[in-house]
Design a protein around this motif. Structure first.
Motif, PDB file in Angstrom:
ATOM      1  N   SER A 321      18.880   1.382  14.918  1.00 42.74           N
ATOM      2  CA  SER A 321      20.038   1.447  14.029  1.00 42.74           C
ATOM      3  C   SER A 321      20.721   0.099  13.901  1.00 42.74           C
ATOM      4  N   GLY A 400      15.768   7.447  12.530  1.00 44.34           N
ATOM      5  CA  GLY A 400      15.634   8.361  13.656  1.00 44.34           C
ATOM      6  C   GLY A 400      14.249   8.967  13.789  1.00 44.34           C
ATOM      7  N   ASP A 403      15.941  14.765  15.332  1.00 49.60           N
ATOM      8  CA  ASP A 403      16.783  15.323  14.277  1.00 49.60           C
ATOM      9  C   ASP A 403      18.265  15.252  14.610  1.00 49.60           C
ATOM     10  N   THR A 412      19.877  13.230  11.361  1.00 48.36           N
ATOM     11  CA  THR A 412      18.620  13.180  10.603  1.00 48.36           C
ATOM     12  C   THR A 412      18.010  14.580  10.633  1.00 48.36           C
ATOM     13  N   ARG A 415      14.310  16.385  10.237  1.00 48.14           N
ATOM     14  CA  ARG A 415      13.261  16.322  11.246  1.00 48.14           C
ATOM     15  C   ARG A 415      13.301  17.531  12.186  1.00 48.14           C
ATOM     16  N   ASP A 430      13.052   8.976   9.870  1.00 48.81           N
ATOM     17  CA  ASP A 430      13.988   9.411   8.834  1.00 48.81           C
ATOM     18  C   ASP A 430      15.211   8.509   8.852  1.00 48.81           C
ATOM     19  N   VAL A 432      19.085   7.532   7.462  1.00 45.37           N
ATOM     20  CA  VAL A 432      20.345   7.907   6.839  1.00 45.37           C
ATOM     21  C   VAL A 432      21.113   6.620   6.600  1.00 45.37           C
ATOM     22  N   TYR A 493      19.002   9.403   1.898  1.00 42.87           N
ATOM     23  CA  TYR A 493      18.171   9.881   3.014  1.00 42.87           C
ATOM     24  C   TYR A 493      16.724   9.600   2.641  1.00 42.87           C
ATOM     25  N   ARG A 495      12.437   9.109   4.137  1.00 43.58           N
ATOM     26  CA  ARG A 495      11.391   9.222   5.164  1.00 43.58           C
ATOM     27  C   ARG A 495      10.431   8.054   4.952  1.00 43.58           C
TER      28      ARG A 495
END
Length: 555
Positions: A321, A400, A403, A412, A415, A430, A432, A493, A495
């Motif tokens: 992150s 991430g 999830d 996230t 997931r 994933d 965000v 969002y 993937r």
């Protein structure tokens, strides 16, 4: 202790869709309890049920958890097989009986060995952690005939060193008593430093602060239906007592030790998603300060927030992150004494939410989630690799592998293991993202702001809009549902197969170059950047940087 398995050895699993009568009907035929007395089962705790004698009036022994899962107890009683149901009901253990194991021809299971990595200074605290090891984990392992050794992390680098030493014994099973950081250390030692090639199977014992990986594998569940909700008006339903989720991974491992190879009731080790992070450093920035990367040497000394060592590669299992998420974790460490639990993350977020960051984000192999249409949109990238380049101002950015970052913070959320097939998640992360100047109201106000005080007011206003929408992450991912307003606040969002984050120095920001890798805070410096690549779950090998071992987690 009870270690042998025979035709009369009965074992309890968690998350099963049977009712007690089915198991008893197979064993007792006409003497089984009537249908109206059946008990639906779900999420029950581990139990070892052993018949100790073969006479008409047999002696049974049951190993189970009691007192809110704070200790293990063995109960023995003598009864005839036909009276077994009544005895279990009288002992209050009826809800624990699930099914029979193996057949008379089944051979005993292969002897198992387990390495326990104990971080006594993890989030739960030393007293709680050591008590759980002594009063619960060791008795369960002893009752199941599992040989084990305990290794403690007492200083910087211990988890990495233990992971490296696991290579020499050929991988196998390791139980990590701590949080996500301790798991990460062991895996980095095994894959990066040790170049492990043999499969490593991890038992998660979640005694850290957030325990993101554990709560992703074992998400919160709804309570069982009450008797009034039963579809059979004549049924007598007994609800099981609350079962702690702390030991679900351990239960799975123990089931595997008690099951024959052909038994479907044994535990399962599923591939653990991993990512490889390559760090490229620029010139040092003012945020550099002396730090360490692992557990402190005393429970009163928090882990310093920024690494002074400059690793070039790190394996992650939770998140990469930047922007707000990295900055709030940096600040949260200073709040550990005041807020020992996850509350410190919220407090840190409140202090950092008015900051913005500058930089370029490169998304590789990307597809975008259309929040309103609730479907994936592909083909938005450039070239064969589907590369998306996004430059500008950022408020939040997480990539991430799980999830959720806390038990109830499903950031996230797509997931989710229950709603998405594992093969769809393999080799992906994933994302965000929040870009404040894509929020129409904020962009308009920002264009008119001339004084610093005015700009700060614009940031505060945007933060208020963000809180209103992103709070949906605490409602099982409501922020990425249709009508949430996620896109309106500049949210997206994605993937992806990998990302690159190239931070730039922005005005009025004292942490412009921080990145977070599973809780490790690293300052890449001006001109530095990080590249993150999701690894295949079939083997973690990547350009000879990490070993080719398959890493799995007991679920």
């Amino acid at each position: 202790m009870l270690v042998s398995i025979s035709a009369t050895h009965i074992k309890v699993a968690d998350t099963v869709d049977l009712v007690i009568e089915q198991a008893l009907a197979r064993q007792h035929g006409a003497n089984a309890p009537p249908r109206g007395h059946s008990i639906p089962l779900s999420s029950v705790a581990f139990i070892q049920f052993q018949r100790l004698s073969s006479s008409a009036s047999a002696t049974y022994s049951i190993t189970h958890l009691v007192d809110s899962d704070s200790r293990v107890q063995q109960t023995e009683f003598t009864t005839s097989p036909n009276e077994l149901w009544t005895q279990l009901e009288r002992l209050g253990l009826l809800h624990l009986l699930v099914g029979e194991l193996a057949s008379a021809s089944s051979s005993p299971p292969k002897a198992r060995k387990l390495t326990i990595v104990l971080n006594p200074y993890c989030g739960a605290g030393e007293e709680t952690t050591r008590a759980a090891l002594t009063d619960v984990v060791k008795p369960l392992l002893d009752a199941s005939g599992v040989a084990y050794q305990v290794r403690e992390t007492m200083a910087e680098g211990d988890g990495v060193r233990i992971g490296r030493e696991l290579v020499r014994v050929g991988g196998g099973d390791v139980a990590v008593f701590g949080g996500d950081g301790t798991v990460g250390e062991v895996l980095n030692g095994y894959l990066l430093e040790g170049k492990g090639e043999e499969e490593l199977r991890v038992v998660l014992l979640p005694f850290g602060t957030a325990n993101a990986q554990y709560h992703t594998q074992f998400p919160p569940t709804s309570p069982p239906p009450s008797p009034a909700e039963s579809s059979d008006d004549n049924a007598t339903t007994t609800e099981p007592p609350p079962i702690s989720t702390k030991y679900a991974s351990l239960f799975s491992y123990l089931r595997s030790t008690l099951s024959s190879q052909s038994s479907s009731s044994g535990g399962k080790a599923t591939p653990l998603p991993l990512a490889l992070n390559k760090l490229h450093y620029g010139s040092p920035s003012s945020t550099d300060e002396p730090t360490s990367s692992t557990a402190p040497t005393s429970s009163s000394t928090p882990t310093p927030p920024i690494l002074t060592s400059r690793p070039t590669h790190l394996v992650t299992t939770i998140v990469t992150s930047f922007a707000l998420h990295a900055s709030l974790l940096h600040v949260a460490e200073s709040l550990r004494q005041q807020y020992p639990g996850v509350e410190r993350f919220k407090a840190a977020a409140a202090s950092e939410v008015n900051k913005w960051w500058e930089g370029e984000l490169v998304l590789k192999g990307a597809k975008r989630w259309d929040v309103e249409a609730q479907k994936w949109v592909e083909g938005e990238g450039e070239g064969e690799g589907g590369v998306v380049r996004k430059d500008g101002t950022w408020s939040y950015g997480v990539a991430g592998l799980v999830d959720r970052f806390e038990e109830k913070f499903a950031i996230t959320a797509l997931r989710n293991r229950k709603e998405t097939k594992a093969e769809e998640l393999a080799g992906t992360l994933d994302l965000v993202l929040l870009q404040p100047l894509l929020h129409a109201e904020t962009a308009h106000a920002w264009g008119k702001a001339e004084q610093e005080e005015q700009k700060e007011e614009v940031k505060k206003g945007y933060a208020g809009s963000v809180w209103g929408v992103m709070g949906g992450a605490y409602a099982e991912g409501a922020h990425v549902k249709s009508g949430s307003g996620f896109k309106d606040i500049g949210g997206s969002y994605w993937r992806v197969e990998g990302i690159e984050w190239h931070p730039a120095k922005g005005p009025e920001n004292d942490t412009p170059f921080l990145v977070c890798l599973d809780g490790r805070i690293i300052d890449v410096g001006e001109g530095g950047w990080v590249e993150t690549l999701a690894l295949s779950t079939d083997g973690a090998g990547s350009a000879d940087v990490v070993g080719g071992a398959r890493v799995a987690v007991w679920v």
